[in-house]
Design a protein around this motif. Structure first.
Motif, PDB file in Angstrom:
ATOM      1  N   LEU A  57       0.828  -1.200   0.000  1.00 41.47           N
ATOM      2  CA  LEU A  57       0.000   0.000   0.000  1.00 41.47           C
ATOM      3  C   LEU A  57       0.871   1.262   0.000  1.00 41.47           C
ATOM      4  N   GLN A  58       0.531   2.181  -0.907  1.00 43.68           N
ATOM      5  CA  GLN A  58       1.233   3.452  -1.008  1.00 43.68           C
ATOM      6  C   GLN A  58       0.213   4.594  -0.986  1.00 43.68           C
ATOM      7  N   PRO A  59       0.523   5.714  -0.300  1.00 46.12           N
ATOM      8  CA  PRO A  59      -0.408   6.843  -0.310  1.00 46.12           C
ATOM      9  C   PRO A  59      -0.719   7.272  -1.744  1.00 46.12           C
ATOM     10  N   GLY A  60      -1.989   7.488  -2.024  1.00 48.54           N
ATOM     11  CA  GLY A  60      -2.410   7.850  -3.366  1.00 48.54           C
ATOM     12  C   GLY A  60      -2.830   9.304  -3.467  1.00 48.54           C
ATOM     13  N   TYR A  61      -4.095   9.567  -3.315  1.00 44.79           N
ATOM     14  CA  TYR A  61      -4.622  10.925  -3.455  1.00 44.79           C
ATOM     15  C   TYR A  61      -5.844  11.046  -2.548  1.00 44.79           C
ATOM     16  N   ALA A  62      -6.395  12.248  -2.455  1.00 41.31           N
ATOM     17  CA  ALA A  62      -7.567  12.488  -1.618  1.00 41.31           C
ATOM     18  C   ALA A  62      -8.540  13.392  -2.352  1.00 41.31           C
ATOM     19  N   GLY A  63      -9.784  13.310  -1.960  1.00 43.88           N
ATOM     20  CA  GLY A  63     -10.822  14.180  -2.501  1.00 43.88           C
ATOM     21  C   GLY A  63     -11.778  14.587  -1.398  1.00 43.88           C
ATOM     22  N   GLN A  64     -12.705  15.455  -1.740  1.00 43.77           N
ATOM     23  CA  GLN A  64     -13.735  15.860  -0.790  1.00 43.77           C
ATOM     24  C   GLN A  64     -15.092  15.839  -1.473  1.00 43.77           C
ATOM     25  N   ARG A  65     -16.115  15.385  -0.713  1.00 39.42           N
ATOM     26  CA  ARG A  65     -17.472  15.330  -1.240  1.00 39.42           C
ATOM     27  C   ARG A  65     -18.291  16.463  -0.629  1.00 39.42           C
ATOM     28  N   PRO A  66     -19.053  17.195  -1.441  1.00 41.75           N
ATOM     29  CA  PRO A  66     -19.842  18.318  -0.908  1.00 41.75           C
ATOM     30  C   PRO A  66     -21.169  17.838  -0.332  1.00 41.75           C
ATOM     31  N   LYS A  67     -21.142  17.266   0.850  1.00 40.47           N
ATOM     32  CA  LYS A  67     -22.344  16.707   1.463  1.00 40.47           C
ATOM     33  C   LYS A  67     -23.186  17.791   2.137  1.00 40.47           C
ATOM     34  N   ALA A  68     -24.492  17.544   2.187  1.00 37.03           N
ATOM     35  CA  ALA A  68     -25.403  18.416   2.926  1.00 37.03           C
ATOM     36  C   ALA A  68     -25.961  17.696   4.142  1.00 37.03           C
ATOM     37  N   THR A  69     -25.309  16.604   4.523  1.00 41.01           N
ATOM     38  CA  THR A  69     -25.708  15.809   5.672  1.00 41.01           C
ATOM     39  C   THR A  69     -24.487  15.592   6.557  1.00 41.01           C
ATOM     40  N   GLY A  70     -24.686  14.925   7.692  1.00 44.18           N
ATOM     41  CA  GLY A  70     -23.605  14.665   8.618  1.00 44.18           C
ATOM     42  C   GLY A  70     -23.290  13.193   8.722  1.00 44.18           C
ATOM     43  N   PRO A  71     -22.413  12.827   9.640  1.00 43.03           N
ATOM     44  CA  PRO A  71     -22.011  11.423   9.802  1.00 43.03           C
ATOM     45  C   PRO A  71     -23.207  10.508  10.033  1.00 43.03           C
ATOM     46  N   GLY A  72     -23.212   9.385   9.323  1.00 42.79           N
ATOM     47  CA  GLY A  72     -24.261   8.396   9.494  1.00 42.79           C
ATOM     48  C   GLY A  72     -25.564   8.717   8.804  1.00 42.79           C
TER      49      GLY A  72
END
Length: 368
Positions: free
Chosen positions: A308-323
């Motif tokens: 395993l090697q570090p790859g990349y990251a992204g972010q999702r524009p959610k309008a909700t919270g955890p769960g």
């Protein structure tokens, strides 16, 4: 002095480009303004590049409806335009006997969404397809695949420009006002300008809430509060054993750390999900490798941590919270009462799959 234009699309991600293309092909004069120096620099290029079947989403919601519709349209578009893609199939796996009932329930949800090609298979049958896979049962999704997201966006941009539309990069929206004509937008960058548009589509992704709140006259009650959820990926060195995508059972807010591949066969694992990263944080925490390894070994027990090697990251524009399970939020004049403005919010997965269907829905929302 404001410069009059017909339609402005804010954001040159895959959805913004698809919307702009649809408007231009319908005969509208379209300008796309993008805050970054390149199109698709954020969520659209920092994801799994998966073409989803429409299995997971709440029946009746926009994510389910537009994913199922958009999936076949995307496959057809990629074939016609020569955009790289592969219908490689997906296995959603139960790694314990207790999870088999959850697989069966998921199949029921998928059928309600209009996905009728799933096959519930035994662990033995799944290992016949993927010998290094460990599971008790699996759902085989024949219509799942992967796509070259950059190639797709490049093709959408080409269609837009051929239809007379234009893209302005390094052109952030710094503010605006609702007017009798439509919406005036103040555009920053090397050559600042004010555009007076009859129609504005806010498809700014992670920044859509901030853009909307900068436009005086929009009703605050119809601007969702967005919360970015970060997801990290690790790549896997050496040959990967699976030709299909391998997914664990999902949770309401995440599809779990799964195995995907690109068109060249490179294996990648992810994304995880975290809710405390600042907007625009695309760093990868290498110490998370052990957690990824533990999650993936449930269905890939022979995986060596050292691969395993570090790859990349992204972010999702959610309008909700955890769960919490979210949905696309697309609000036109019928919903918020402001002519000439459509807000496109919380477009996370399966936004890439659904982009062409989203585009037509957004274009229709402008006139409902």
């Amino acid at each position: 002095m404001a410069e009059p234009v017909d339609a402005v699309v804010i954001g040159a991600g895959v959805v913004g480009l698809a919307v702009a293309r649809a408007l231009a092909l319908a005969g509208r004069e379209v300008v796309v303004v993008e805050r970054n120096a390149l199109f698709g620099a954020e969520t659209s290029s920092r994801n799994s590049e998966v073409i989803h079947a429409g299995v997971y989403y709440r029946p009746g919601g926009l994510r389910a409806r537009l994913c199922v519709e958009g999936k076949e349209r995307l496959y057809a578009y990629c074939r016609e335009r020569g955009v790289g893609h592969l219908r490689c199939e997906k296995l959603i796996v139960a790694t314990s006997v207790e999870e088999i009932e959850k697989l069966k329930a998921l199949e029921v949800v998928a059928k309600r969404n209009g996905v009728h090609d799933l096959q519930l298979i035994s662990g033995t049958q799944a290992r016949g397809l993927e010998p290094e896979l460990a599971c008790e049962a699996a759902l085989l999704s024949p219509s799942s695949g992967v796509v070259d997201s950059h190639g797709l966006m490049l093709s959408l941009l080409g269609d837009l420009e051929n239809a007379g539309g234009t893209l302005a990069v390094s052109s952030p929206v710094t503010g605006g006002r609702v007017t009798e004509r439509g919406v005036d937008l103040d555009i920053g960058g090397p050559e600042s300008v004010t555009l007076s548009a009859r129609l504005v589509i806010n498809s700014a992704g992670l920044w859509a809430e901030a853009v909307a709140r900068s436009i005086a006259g929009l009703r605050a009650a119809f601007i969702p509060a967005l919360r970015p959820a970060k997801g990290q990926y690790f790549t896997v060195t050496g040959r990967a054993p699976f030709s299909r995508l391998i997914y664990p059972l999902h949770t309401p807010d995440s599809q779990g750390v799964h195995y995907t591949r690109d068109l060249g066969g490179q294996a990648r694992l992810g994304p995880d999900i975290s809710w405390d990263a600042p907007l625009g944080d695309y760093s990868v925490d290498g110490s998370r490798a052990s957690a990824f390894h533990a999650a993936v070994r449930r269905f890939w027990p022979s995986l060596d941590l050292s691969r395993l090697q570090p790859g990349y990251a992204g972010q999702r524009p959610k309008a909700t919270g955890p769960g919490e399970e979210g949905d696309f939020i697309i609000l036109g004049p019928k919903e918020h009462g402001t002519p000439g403005y459509v807000g496109v919010y919380a477009i996370e997965s399966p936004g890439l799959t659904a982009c062409l269907a989203i585009a037509d829905y957004v274009a229709g929302a402008a006139f409902r």
